[in-house]
Design a protein around this motif. Structure first.
Motif, PDB file in Angstrom:
ATOM      1  N   GLY D  14     -59.844 -17.266  31.700  1.00 28.77           N
ATOM      2  CA  GLY D  14     -58.493 -17.812  31.695  1.00 28.77           C
ATOM      3  C   GLY D  14     -58.219 -18.703  30.504  1.00 28.77           C
ATOM      4  O   GLY D  14     -57.332 -19.554  30.553  1.00 28.77           O
ATOM      5  N   GLN D  15     -58.968 -18.507  29.409  1.00 27.48           N
ATOM      6  CA  GLN D  15     -58.766 -19.355  28.223  1.00 27.48           C
ATOM      7  C   GLN D  15     -57.761 -18.675  27.290  1.00 27.48           C
ATOM      8  O   GLN D  15     -58.131 -17.845  26.458  1.00 27.48           O
ATOM      9  CB  GLN D  15     -60.106 -19.579  27.522  1.00 27.48           C
ATOM     10  CG  GLN D  15     -61.086 -20.362  28.405  1.00 27.48           C
ATOM     11  CD  GLN D  15     -62.526 -20.193  27.974  1.00 27.48           C
ATOM     12  OE1 GLN D  15     -62.965 -19.067  27.706  1.00 27.48           O
ATOM     13  NE2 GLN D  15     -63.257 -21.302  27.921  1.00 27.48           N
ATOM     14  N   ALA D  16     -56.511 -19.053  27.416  1.00 28.38           N
ATOM     15  CA  ALA D  16     -55.439 -18.385  26.685  1.00 28.38           C
ATOM     16  C   ALA D  16     -55.657 -18.459  25.176  1.00 28.38           C
ATOM     17  O   ALA D  16     -55.489 -17.466  24.455  1.00 28.38           O
ATOM     18  CB  ALA D  16     -54.090 -18.992  27.061  1.00 28.38           C
ATOM     19  N   ASN D  17     -56.074 -19.624  24.683  1.00 37.25           N
ATOM     20  CA  ASN D  17     -56.219 -19.771  23.236  1.00 37.25           C
ATOM     21  C   ASN D  17     -57.369 -18.929  22.693  1.00 37.25           C
ATOM     22  O   ASN D  17     -57.250 -18.330  21.628  1.00 37.25           O
ATOM     23  CB  ASN D  17     -56.410 -21.239  22.863  1.00 37.25           C
ATOM     24  CG  ASN D  17     -55.135 -22.007  23.146  1.00 37.25           C
ATOM     25  OD1 ASN D  17     -54.048 -21.408  23.140  1.00 37.25           O
ATOM     26  ND2 ASN D  17     -55.256 -23.293  23.416  1.00 37.25           N
ATOM     27  N   VAL D  18     -58.449 -18.864  23.451  1.00 40.07           N
ATOM     28  CA  VAL D  18     -59.566 -18.006  23.058  1.00 40.07           C
ATOM     29  C   VAL D  18     -59.093 -16.558  23.001  1.00 40.07           C
ATOM     30  O   VAL D  18     -59.335 -15.836  22.020  1.00 40.07           O
ATOM     31  CB  VAL D  18     -60.740 -18.140  24.058  1.00 40.07           C
ATOM     32  CG1 VAL D  18     -61.816 -17.105  23.760  1.00 40.07           C
ATOM     33  CG2 VAL D  18     -61.297 -19.569  24.035  1.00 40.07           C
ATOM     34  N   ALA D  19     -58.388 -16.110  24.021  1.00 41.22           N
ATOM     35  CA  ALA D  19     -57.910 -14.729  24.088  1.00 41.22           C
ATOM     36  C   ALA D  19     -57.055 -14.412  22.863  1.00 41.22           C
ATOM     37  O   ALA D  19     -57.199 -13.361  22.216  1.00 41.22           O
ATOM     38  CB  ALA D  19     -57.126 -14.499  25.373  1.00 41.22           C
ATOM     39  N   LEU D  20     -56.179 -15.353  22.551  1.00 38.43           N
ATOM     40  CA  LEU D  20     -55.279 -15.209  21.404  1.00 38.43           C
ATOM     41  C   LEU D  20     -56.081 -14.998  20.114  1.00 38.43           C
ATOM     42  O   LEU D  20     -55.855 -14.057  19.349  1.00 38.43           O
ATOM     43  CB  LEU D  20     -54.478 -16.508  21.283  1.00 38.43           C
ATOM     44  CG  LEU D  20     -53.119 -16.453  20.632  1.00 38.43           C
ATOM     45  CD1 LEU D  20     -52.169 -15.636  21.490  1.00 38.43           C
ATOM     46  CD2 LEU D  20     -52.578 -17.878  20.468  1.00 38.43           C
ATOM     47  N   GLU D  21     -57.039 -15.895  19.894  1.00 38.93           N
ATOM     48  CA  GLU D  21     -57.883 -15.830  18.697  1.00 38.93           C
ATOM     49  C   GLU D  21     -58.605 -14.494  18.591  1.00 38.93           C
ATOM     50  O   GLU D  21     -58.665 -13.872  17.534  1.00 38.93           O
ATOM     51  CB  GLU D  21     -58.930 -16.961  18.741  1.00 38.93           C
ATOM     52  CG  GLU D  21     -58.380 -18.313  18.347  1.00 38.93           C
ATOM     53  CD  GLU D  21     -57.519 -18.212  17.107  1.00 38.93           C
ATOM     54  OE1 GLU D  21     -58.018 -17.704  16.074  1.00 38.93           O
ATOM     55  OE2 GLU D  21     -56.318 -18.599  17.169  1.00 38.93           O
ATOM     56  N   LYS D  22     -59.175 -14.090  19.742  1.00 40.76           N
ATOM     57  CA  LYS D  22     -60.030 -12.901  19.718  1.00 40.76           C
ATOM     58  C   LYS D  22     -59.206 -11.639  19.454  1.00 40.76           C
ATOM     59  O   LYS D  22     -59.689 -10.707  18.800  1.00 40.76           O
ATOM     60  CB  LYS D  22     -60.790 -12.764  21.047  1.00 40.76           C
ATOM     61  CG  LYS D  22     -61.700 -13.937  21.380  1.00 40.76           C
ATOM     62  CD  LYS D  22     -62.808 -14.150  20.347  1.00 40.76           C
ATOM     63  CE  LYS D  22     -63.580 -15.446  20.634  1.00 40.76           C
ATOM     64  NZ  LYS D  22     -64.562 -15.769  19.596  1.00 40.76           N
ATOM     65  N   VAL D  23     -58.000 -11.591  19.961  1.00 42.78           N
ATOM     66  CA  VAL D  23     -57.155 -10.423  19.696  1.00 42.78           C
ATOM     67  C   VAL D  23     -56.863 -10.341  18.197  1.00 42.78           C
ATOM     68  O   VAL D  23     -56.996  -9.271  17.585  1.00 42.78           O
ATOM     69  CB  VAL D  23     -55.841 -10.487  20.502  1.00 42.78           C
ATOM     70  CG1 VAL D  23     -54.817  -9.500  19.931  1.00 42.78           C
ATOM     71  CG2 VAL D  23     -56.092 -10.163  21.950  1.00 42.78           C
ATOM     72  N   LYS D  24     -56.504 -11.496  17.636  1.00 43.47           N
ATOM     73  CA  LYS D  24     -56.233 -11.512  16.199  1.00 43.47           C
ATOM     74  C   LYS D  24     -57.450 -11.005  15.426  1.00 43.47           C
ATOM     75  O   LYS D  24     -57.352 -10.148  14.541  1.00 43.47           O
ATOM     76  CB  LYS D  24     -55.906 -12.943  15.740  1.00 43.47           C
ATOM     77  CG  LYS D  24     -54.504 -13.392  16.129  1.00 43.47           C
ATOM     78  CD  LYS D  24     -54.216 -14.777  15.553  1.00 43.47           C
ATOM     79  CE  LYS D  24     -52.918 -15.354  16.100  1.00 43.47           C
ATOM     80  NZ  LYS D  24     -52.874 -16.826  15.960  1.00 43.47           N
TER      81      LYS D  24
END
Ligand SMILES: [Zn+2]
Ligand SMILES: [Zn+2]
Ligand SMILES: [Zn+2]
Lengths: 211, 460, 460, 211
Positions: D14-24
């Protein structure tokens, strides 16, 4: 106390033999059969019915009174016929097919009889044909259906349908009763009325026939 | 055959919920009457017709009922669950149908046992369909055959417990209630009913033995509960219903003399007497059974219950879920309260029992005759006699006296009409002949052969 | 305005069913909280549409429901009866409809009072229909006007008691439950809810005074019961639902600070806290309310009840009669048991209360926080603060600690997942700022103006 | 651990910022958008869904994971469009008129989105026209109706009827849910299916669309 008063008292007390004697005596004294019926027997039963509604007596007292009335009626009936007295109406009553419950039906029949109706008792577990026959061949003005089970209440509709099928639906009024049914169900299956208990069944039948 | 001459429970304080002197242990380890009270859940179909065409829908309904009820039982941590499947008459007349539903229930109970550790037992109760022929043949004929086959097939399909609400004698008992005819009631229960139970229960015990199912018990439902319902709607006096209840004990006892071992049927409010006399566990029902009928014994019925039942509820939908699931929750909490008291110790359990008792006894003689001390006293009277009729007669005499005293002492005040009826009934009881033969002789003229076949009871 | 700084009930043993330090006496002499527990019966319509066309059928249904329930109440000798009519939203939106039904119920209760001496009270609960506009206007607008008019007309039509399940703050509370977002829950209950209750209850108290009806109480139903139901179906942890329950106390308390005098609403399981703090009587619901929803507090809810309710049952037909009549019988027996214990003396009553308590507390933290001693302890913590928000915060901190200890001591064992969540929630509680202004400031960015109008709460 | 594994882990936690980074990062590393979607996001949500069914986590964990996925999707969406990746299906979901219950609908929407469906959220108290519009103009393949009150469930039928009226009933599958309804009610009002909870709703919708 006139002999009619004594007759009434005998029926109310449920003394069959007294009732029997008093009817004989009343006939001897020249009372008209319909007077004996209305002012003696029916009046007595209405009296007992009132005591029941008032909580003064229970059903056994009513039934025992009805039994006394029955005995008296056996003597009286030929005289009523001779005099041309007709019953208020004829009710064919029965518990529908698959249902063996007797008690509710019995009470309704008893109270109807006590109000001057003639009863055609079709018993319990009664197939639709019996009801049709009662209307076609025995002159029933009213068909009264009883069911105590949710699984047998659909058989009430079967009776209504059978009466339609036989083309006699319009000649008869249909009333239903029993724990699982209500006015809405009566409407739904095309019956003419519903009564929640024996006293209101009598009122309802009277209403239906306008008597 | 066991003839009960001594009470299994002698001290009123030992006649208490959850505990019976002869508990029943099932193969899966569930012990009934061994300390804990379990819910016994009953259910039936909503208004619908029962036929080959509707059987798929019916199967589905039972599947949903049992699934949801078991899930709720697990959610509520019940320590054990008894489920009763009371067949609908059509399901006894076509024994395969009853057996099919039994198998569905069995399967679900087994799944929950395995997956969630829910210990359970399945009681199956075929109908006494003999009354569908009038006058009934009691010991042979197609209906009898179907009924036996229903017991056999249901036992084979997985019933743990077998019960029935048998009706021998009811042919004349209904009218006798309505006419307040005590000798005929005594005859129906003590002579006809007892003879029929002997024959019938020998059959049920045989079927049970052969198929690994436990012969559980019978009920005077068709007799004493008919009277109770009529008293509730003020058709008959309450004292009359109370008398019939205690008179019915001797009849229900016959099942146990022939080999039934409990648990007694839920609607058998004569159960506390059965427990006091035989020591076998019983099911009872009360407040939570208002879904099926009103009763004057809502709390006192809990006082001596080993299983606590809702009698029967239709599978209709309520806000809180299917009505059987709702019943399960209500029963679970009621049983939990009793078990909490038991866990707290005998003193606490007894106090709770006494509250159940005190709650109802002053309002209705039908509750009064369920008082543990009254049960023990009257049971002692009943088993002082050795024949069923003798016991019925003694029950009538002793109960009338007991109620008169209770009224007099202010323990169960009666209305003037009730007192009047107690006198009338008491006088009728006084006229009962001591010898059974005398009553049989006396009844001969009164019996309507269109209603009953006396030869079917071994009478000539 | 009364600010509660001291407990009305200080000894856990005094927090018991039937007794409240400030009982309520109605004009007809019925005393609530004066020793006896009465059934509070609730009912609603079966699935059907509510419109001008169906109103005749609706009137008839309510007529039949109340008639049959009162008759059963008389049959069962209840010492008093409270009936709750919870309007359906359409009946608040067209206030005349709600008033019509109120008049029907009033009329029947009056008839039974006169004819059978049945003492009763009628609670009427209009709906908080403000939420039908999104985001809701809380203090003006057509819905607000209709809601006030509903209170007025129902009071004039014969309501004895006025209640509501108010929803101020719920706009953001539902999501906060699902996301396990404790600060938002604290904000919704302690800041928004409390402000709304102040405004709303000033209105209800005024309407009551003017029309001779008693302002009774509110409930955190939309908050804590939503959480309870979600916990029941395993959507959220039980410890979370328990925390929300205790946090909701401060919000419900506002009604009493503004002039409500009880009895509290049935579905307000925060009731025991209200009773301990204010001394006013409360309604509760449990096992017999399974008709409306499952719950983990079936027996313990009885421990402190002054009225015992079924929450709500649809007017469907069961074998034993209309479902509301069936509920009445079940409630009557439950109340009778409690009253029997009270009659037997304080020692017996306390023992029964303790059985109710012991029955449920080990199974669920939501039951645990209803333990009388826990209620008293946490209530003391809560009223140590003077503002609603301060109380909510203190409730969160103290309840988390209390549950941790209960788990540790084996009084209420929690699963590993529950323990994990208790830690997570506890950490969230630790971050709550002491000052309300700080939380308001902190929330400013997070609040979605499409969901909620903060100005409607006196916030800018 | 590949970047996709890390993305999956971030969503599950549930770490939104991590998810964001990893997609990029995954996009930079040249992963195709549909691979990132299926093996990263949808796989993560299915993982969380399984943990929920196993009783290891509760709904909050799922919702927080879904929130992380949402954030990641915002970055990913243009790439999916460019690549021509279509959602598995479009579901228009709403609570019917008169009914304000939000929670059940929200969970179903969340789990559908987690399974790769596109959601058109019509909110609560949604009038029939909104559902018709979603089918006529927004390409909804499925209409999902929620009701929690017995008094509002009749409004489900209103929606079905409105879709018929508008002539688009055949273009869409209708599924219903909520405490008072069941399969029989779905049949009765002419819906295509019923689901008792959010997980089975996803299964049912997949079944309906054959995906
Ligand atoms: Zn029975
Ligand atoms: Zn509520
Ligand atoms: Zn309520």
């Amino acid at each position: 106390m006139t002999i009619i008063d004594e007759l009434r008292e005998g029926v109310i007390q449920g003394q069959a033999n007294v009732a029997l004697e008093k009817v004989k005596k009343a006939l001897e004294e020249g009372y008209a059969a319909d007077v004996i019926l209305n002012e003696g027997l029916i009046s007595a039963m209405s009296n007992v019915g009132q005591m029941y509604e008032d909580g003064v007596v229970f059903v056994p007292e009513m039934l025992i009174a009805a039994r006394a009335m029955d005995k008296a009626l056996q003597i009286l009936r030929p005289y009523l016929v001779a005099q041309g007295v007709k019953p208020v109406g004829k009710v064919a009553i029965g518990t529908v097919k698959g249902d063996l419950h007797d008690i509710g039906k019995k009470l309704v029949a008893m109270m109807l009889e006590g109000s001057g109706f003639e009863i055609i008792d079709l018993g319990i577990d009664a197939p639709p044909e019996k009801f049709v026959d009662a209307v076609q061949n025995k002159g029933a003005d009213v068909v009264a259906l009883s069911a105590l089970l949710t699984t047998t209440m659909p058989n009430m509709k079967t009776v209504v349908d059978a009466l339609k099928q036989a083309g006699v639906r319009d000649k008869v009024r249909i009333i239903i009763g029993g724990a699982p049914v209500n006015q809405a169900y009566a409407d739904q299956i095309g019956a003419d009325g519903y009564a929640p208990d024996a006293s209101s069944a009598v009122r309802k039948v009277r209403e239906m026939l306008g008597v | 055959m066991e003839i009960y001459k001594h009470l299994a429970v002698k001290d009123p304080d030992d006649l208490i919920f959850g505990h019976s002197p002869r508990p029943l242990t099932l193969p899966n380890g569930l012990v009934i009457g061994g300390g804990l009270v379990y819910p016994e859940l009953n259910f039936t179909l909503p208004p619908m017709s029962i036929s080959a065409e509707t059987m798929p829908e019916i199967r589905e309904q039972y599947r949903q009922i049992i699934e949801s009820a078991c899930a709720r039982a697990v959610d509520l941590y019940v320590p054990g669950l008894v489920v009763e499947f009371e067949l609908l008459p059509e399901m006894t007349r076509t024994p395969e149908w009853g057996a099919e539903i039994t198998a569905i229930l069995r399967d679900c109970l087994d799944r929950f046992a395995q997956r969630d550790g829910l210990k359970s037992a399945l009681r199956v109760t075929p109908n006494d369909i003999r009354e569908f022929e009038r006058p009934p043949r009691m010991r042979s004929g197609g209906l009898w055959d179907d009924m036996i086959r229903s017991f056999e097939l249901c036992a084979q399909a997985g019933a743990d417990l077998l019960s029935i609400e048998s009706t021998g004698g009811k042919e004349i008992h209904d009218d006798a209630i309505l006419y307040a005819d005590l000798p005929t009631v005594a005859y129906a229960l003590g002579v006809l009913g007892a003879r029929d139970m002997t024959f019938l229960w020998d059959m049920i015990v045989r079927v049970g033995l052969k198929n690994g199912a436990i012969p559980a018990g019978d009920t005077a439902c068709g007799f004493a509960n008919t009277a109770m319902v009529l008293a509730e709607i003020r058709h008959i006096p309450r004292v009359w219903a109370a008398l019939i209840r205690v008179m019915s004990v001797a009849r229900s006892l016959v099942a146990f003399e022939r080999g039934a071992v409990g648990p007694g049927k839920d609607c058998a409010y004569e159960g506390p007497y059965i427990k006091a006399i035989t020591g076998y566990p019983i099911a009872m029902e009360g407040a939570e059974a208002a879904v099926a009928h009103s009763s004057p014994i809502g709390n006192i019925a809990k006082a001596t219950a080993d299983l606590w039942s809702n009698e029967s509820v239709q599978n209709v939908r309520l806000l809180g879920g299917a009505a059987p699931t709702v019943s399960l929750e209500q029963l679970a909490y009621a049983a939990r309260l009793m078990n909490t008291a038991t866990e707290a110790g005998p003193h606490t359990a007894l106090m709770l029992r006494n509250l159940f008792v005190a709650s109802d006894t002053t309002y209705d003689p039908q509750a009064y005759v369920l008082r543990p001390d009254v049960v023990i006293d009257l049971s002692r009277e009943i088993i002082a006699e050795e024949t069923a009729y003798g016991r019925v007669r003694r029950a009538a005499l002793a109960t009338a006296q007991c109620l008169r005293k209770a009224h007099h002492d202010g323990l169960c005040p009666l209305s003037p009409q009730e007192v009047n009826w107690l006198d009338r009934l008491s006088k009728q009881a006084d006229t009962l002949p001591e010898a059974e033969e005398a009553l049989i002789e006396q009844m001969k003229d009164q019996i309507d052969p269109e209603k009953i076949r006396q030869d079917q009871y071994g009478l000539t």
